[in-house]
Write a protein that holds these residues in place. Structure first.
Motif, PDB file in Angstrom:
ATOM      1  N   LYS A  23     -16.215  13.180 -22.741  1.00 34.69           N
ATOM      2  CA  LYS A  23     -15.219  13.085 -21.677  1.00 34.69           C
ATOM      3  C   LYS A  23     -15.524  11.858 -20.833  1.00 34.69           C
ATOM      4  N   LEU A  24     -14.535  10.965 -20.757  1.00 34.76           N
ATOM      5  CA  LEU A  24     -14.652   9.751 -19.956  1.00 34.76           C
ATOM      6  C   LEU A  24     -13.530   9.762 -18.935  1.00 34.76           C
ATOM      7  N   PHE A  25     -13.894   9.778 -17.668  1.00 41.35           N
ATOM      8  CA  PHE A  25     -12.921   9.805 -16.583  1.00 41.35           C
ATOM      9  C   PHE A  25     -12.652   8.390 -16.092  1.00 41.35           C
ATOM     10  N   THR A  26     -11.488   8.207 -15.471  1.00 44.93           N
ATOM     11  CA  THR A  26     -11.205   6.958 -14.773  1.00 44.93           C
ATOM     12  C   THR A  26     -10.550   7.317 -13.441  1.00 44.93           C
ATOM     13  N   MET A  27     -10.800   6.482 -12.436  1.00 39.12           N
ATOM     14  CA  MET A  27     -10.156   6.719 -11.141  1.00 39.12           C
ATOM     15  C   MET A  27     -10.141   5.429 -10.333  1.00 39.12           C
ATOM     16  N   GLY A  28      -9.032   5.233  -9.631  1.00 39.39           N
ATOM     17  CA  GLY A  28      -8.933   4.167  -8.639  1.00 39.39           C
ATOM     18  C   GLY A  28      -9.028   4.789  -7.263  1.00 39.39           C
ATOM     19  N   ALA A  35       1.407  -7.845 -20.552  1.00 37.55           N
ATOM     20  CA  ALA A  35       1.038  -7.884 -21.971  1.00 37.55           C
ATOM     21  C   ALA A  35       0.015  -8.993 -22.235  1.00 37.55           C
ATOM     22  N   GLU A  36       0.199 -10.147 -21.628  1.00 32.91           N
ATOM     23  CA  GLU A  36      -0.748 -11.248 -21.794  1.00 32.91           C
ATOM     24  C   GLU A  36      -2.086 -10.913 -21.125  1.00 32.91           C
ATOM     25  N   TYR A  37      -2.019 -10.274 -19.961  1.00 32.49           N
ATOM     26  CA  TYR A  37      -3.235  -9.827 -19.276  1.00 32.49           C
ATOM     27  C   TYR A  37      -4.032  -8.899 -20.192  1.00 32.49           C
ATOM     28  N   GLU A  38      -3.339  -7.893 -20.771  1.00 35.77           N
ATOM     29  CA  GLU A  38      -4.005  -6.952 -21.671  1.00 35.77           C
ATOM     30  C   GLU A  38      -4.684  -7.676 -22.825  1.00 35.77           C
ATOM     31  N   PRO A  48      -3.465   4.346 -13.508  1.00 30.10           N
ATOM     32  CA  PRO A  48      -4.094   3.636 -14.629  1.00 30.10           C
ATOM     33  C   PRO A  48      -3.160   2.767 -15.463  1.00 30.10           C
ATOM     34  N   ASP A  49      -1.848   2.876 -15.275  1.00 31.06           N
ATOM     35  CA  ASP A  49      -0.934   2.200 -16.194  1.00 31.06           C
ATOM     36  C   ASP A  49      -1.147   0.690 -16.272  1.00 31.06           C
ATOM     37  N   LYS A  50      -1.225   0.008 -15.155  1.00 35.63           N
ATOM     38  CA  LYS A  50      -1.459  -1.439 -15.164  1.00 35.63           C
ATOM     39  C   LYS A  50      -2.794  -1.734 -14.482  1.00 35.63           C
ATOM     40  N   CYS A  51      -3.828  -1.185 -15.083  1.00 42.76           N
ATOM     41  CA  CYS A  51      -5.168  -1.297 -14.518  1.00 42.76           C
ATOM     42  C   CYS A  51      -6.183  -1.534 -15.629  1.00 42.76           C
ATOM     43  N   HIS A  52      -7.180  -2.343 -15.335  1.00 46.20           N
ATOM     44  CA  HIS A  52      -8.176  -2.653 -16.364  1.00 46.20           C
ATOM     45  C   HIS A  52      -9.063  -1.459 -16.706  1.00 46.20           C
ATOM     46  N   ARG A  53      -9.155  -0.455 -15.822  1.00 44.68           N
ATOM     47  CA  ARG A  53      -9.989   0.704 -16.160  1.00 44.68           C
ATOM     48  C   ARG A  53      -9.425   1.444 -17.365  1.00 44.68           C
ATOM     49  N   ARG A  54      -8.107   1.506 -17.465  1.00 49.07           N
ATOM     50  CA  ARG A  54      -7.479   2.132 -18.636  1.00 49.07           C
ATOM     51  C   ARG A  54      -7.804   1.330 -19.892  1.00 49.07           C
ATOM     52  N   LEU A  55      -7.753   0.010 -19.779  1.00 48.31           N
ATOM     53  CA  LEU A  55      -8.050  -0.844 -20.931  1.00 48.31           C
ATOM     54  C   LEU A  55      -9.505  -0.690 -21.370  1.00 48.31           C
ATOM     55  N   VAL A  56     -10.414  -0.581 -20.408  1.00 51.24           N
ATOM     56  CA  VAL A  56     -11.835  -0.379 -20.733  1.00 51.24           C
ATOM     57  C   VAL A  56     -12.022   0.974 -21.416  1.00 51.24           C
ATOM     58  N   SER A  91     -13.991   2.072 -29.914  1.00 48.34           N
ATOM     59  CA  SER A  91     -15.332   1.684 -30.352  1.00 48.34           C
ATOM     60  C   SER A  91     -16.198   2.863 -30.779  1.00 48.34           C
ATOM     61  N   PHE A  92     -15.973   4.017 -30.171  1.00 48.72           N
ATOM     62  CA  PHE A  92     -16.778   5.205 -30.441  1.00 48.72           C
ATOM     63  C   PHE A  92     -15.864   6.355 -30.851  1.00 48.72           C
ATOM     64  N   GLU A  93     -16.422   7.303 -31.569  1.00 53.60           N
ATOM     65  CA  GLU A  93     -15.653   8.476 -31.987  1.00 53.60           C
ATOM     66  C   GLU A  93     -15.620   9.532 -30.889  1.00 53.60           C
ATOM     67  N   ASP A  94     -14.573  10.329 -30.918  1.00 51.58           N
ATOM     68  CA  ASP A  94     -14.495  11.549 -30.113  1.00 51.58           C
ATOM     69  C   ASP A  94     -14.555  11.318 -28.604  1.00 51.58           C
ATOM     70  N   ILE A  95     -13.866  10.303 -28.105  1.00 46.54           N
ATOM     71  CA  ILE A  95     -13.790  10.116 -26.653  1.00 46.54           C
ATOM     72  C   ILE A  95     -12.435  10.597 -26.162  1.00 46.54           C
ATOM     73  N   GLU A  96     -12.492  11.456 -25.174  1.00 47.16           N
ATOM     74  CA  GLU A  96     -11.268  11.926 -24.493  1.00 47.16           C
ATOM     75  C   GLU A  96     -11.216  11.232 -23.146  1.00 47.16           C
ATOM     76  N   ILE A  97     -10.120  10.535 -22.871  1.00 47.43           N
ATOM     77  CA  ILE A  97      -9.942   9.837 -21.601  1.00 47.43           C
ATOM     78  C   ILE A  97      -9.172  10.741 -20.643  1.00 47.43           C
ATOM     79  N   ILE A  98      -9.719  10.913 -19.446  1.00 48.51           N
ATOM     80  CA  ILE A  98      -9.064  11.734 -18.437  1.00 48.51           C
ATOM     81  C   ILE A  98      -8.930  10.890 -17.165  1.00 48.51           C
ATOM     82  N   HIS A  99      -7.692  10.577 -16.810  1.00 48.00           N
ATOM     83  CA  HIS A  99      -7.441   9.795 -15.598  1.00 48.00           C
ATOM     84  C   HIS A  99      -7.333  10.744 -14.415  1.00 48.00           C
ATOM     85  N   LEU A 100      -8.210  10.570 -13.438  1.00 48.16           N
ATOM     86  CA  LEU A 100      -8.227  11.455 -12.248  1.00 48.16           C
ATOM     87  C   LEU A 100      -7.296  10.919 -11.170  1.00 48.16           C
TER      88      LEU A 100
END
Length: 147
Positions: free
Chosen positions: A5-10, A87-90, A123-131, A138-147
């Motif tokens: 489980k990998l969380f993201t938050m701004g 799109a270019e930023y991404e 997270p839609d236009k944020c680098h944390r989502r891209l990371v 890059s890794f198996e079995d990661i679930e992304i949860i945006h808080l």
């Protein structure tokens, strides 16, 4: 191991209570600060030294700053000044993560129950989502949860 489980938050548009209660509720054990500048006056309660203290006292959560997971000032400024599209930023940012070998910066165990922090409120236009998505590729079995 079960799904990572990998969380993201701004922090923008959140008060301190909402921010820290979300980390506690979801059981985050480490906050990985992926902002380029983590000492700005605009960071409020998330200025580096304050954040380290609050995380320990409120959430029993560790802190780590990893600026290699942040965009360069040039990429960020070009997007903010509307010189490039999202799109270019991404594309540029994902190329940057590849060139920095970002998949080697953190292990899967370091990502489990960790939260990627930046300033954007969503997270839609944020680098944390891209990371987060980069790590998921890059890794198996990661679930992304945006808080």
């Amino acid at each position: 191991m079960n799904k990572i489980k990998l969380f993201t938050m701004g922090f923008t548009k959140k008060n301190a209570e909402t921010f820290f209660e979300k980390l506690k509720k979801f059981g985050a054990v480490k906050l990985i600060d992926i902002r380029l500048n983590n000492v700005s006056q605009l960071a409020g309660f998330t200025k580096k030294d304050d954040l380290i203290y609050f995380l320990k006292k409120i959430c029993t959560c560790d802190y780590m700053h990893e600026p290699l997971l942040a965009p360069t000032k040039e990429i960020l400024d070009a997007y903010k000044k509307k010189e490039i599209t999202w799109a270019e930023y991404e594309k540029r940012f994902n190329d940057l993560l590849i060139s920095r070998k970002a998949h080697t910066l953190l292990s899967v165990s370091e990502l489990h129950m960790a939260c990627l922090l930046c300033s954007e409120p969503t997270p839609d236009k944020c680098h944390r989502r891209l990371v987060a998505e980069f790590f998921k590729r890059s890794f198996e079995d990661i679930e992304i949860i945006h808080l």
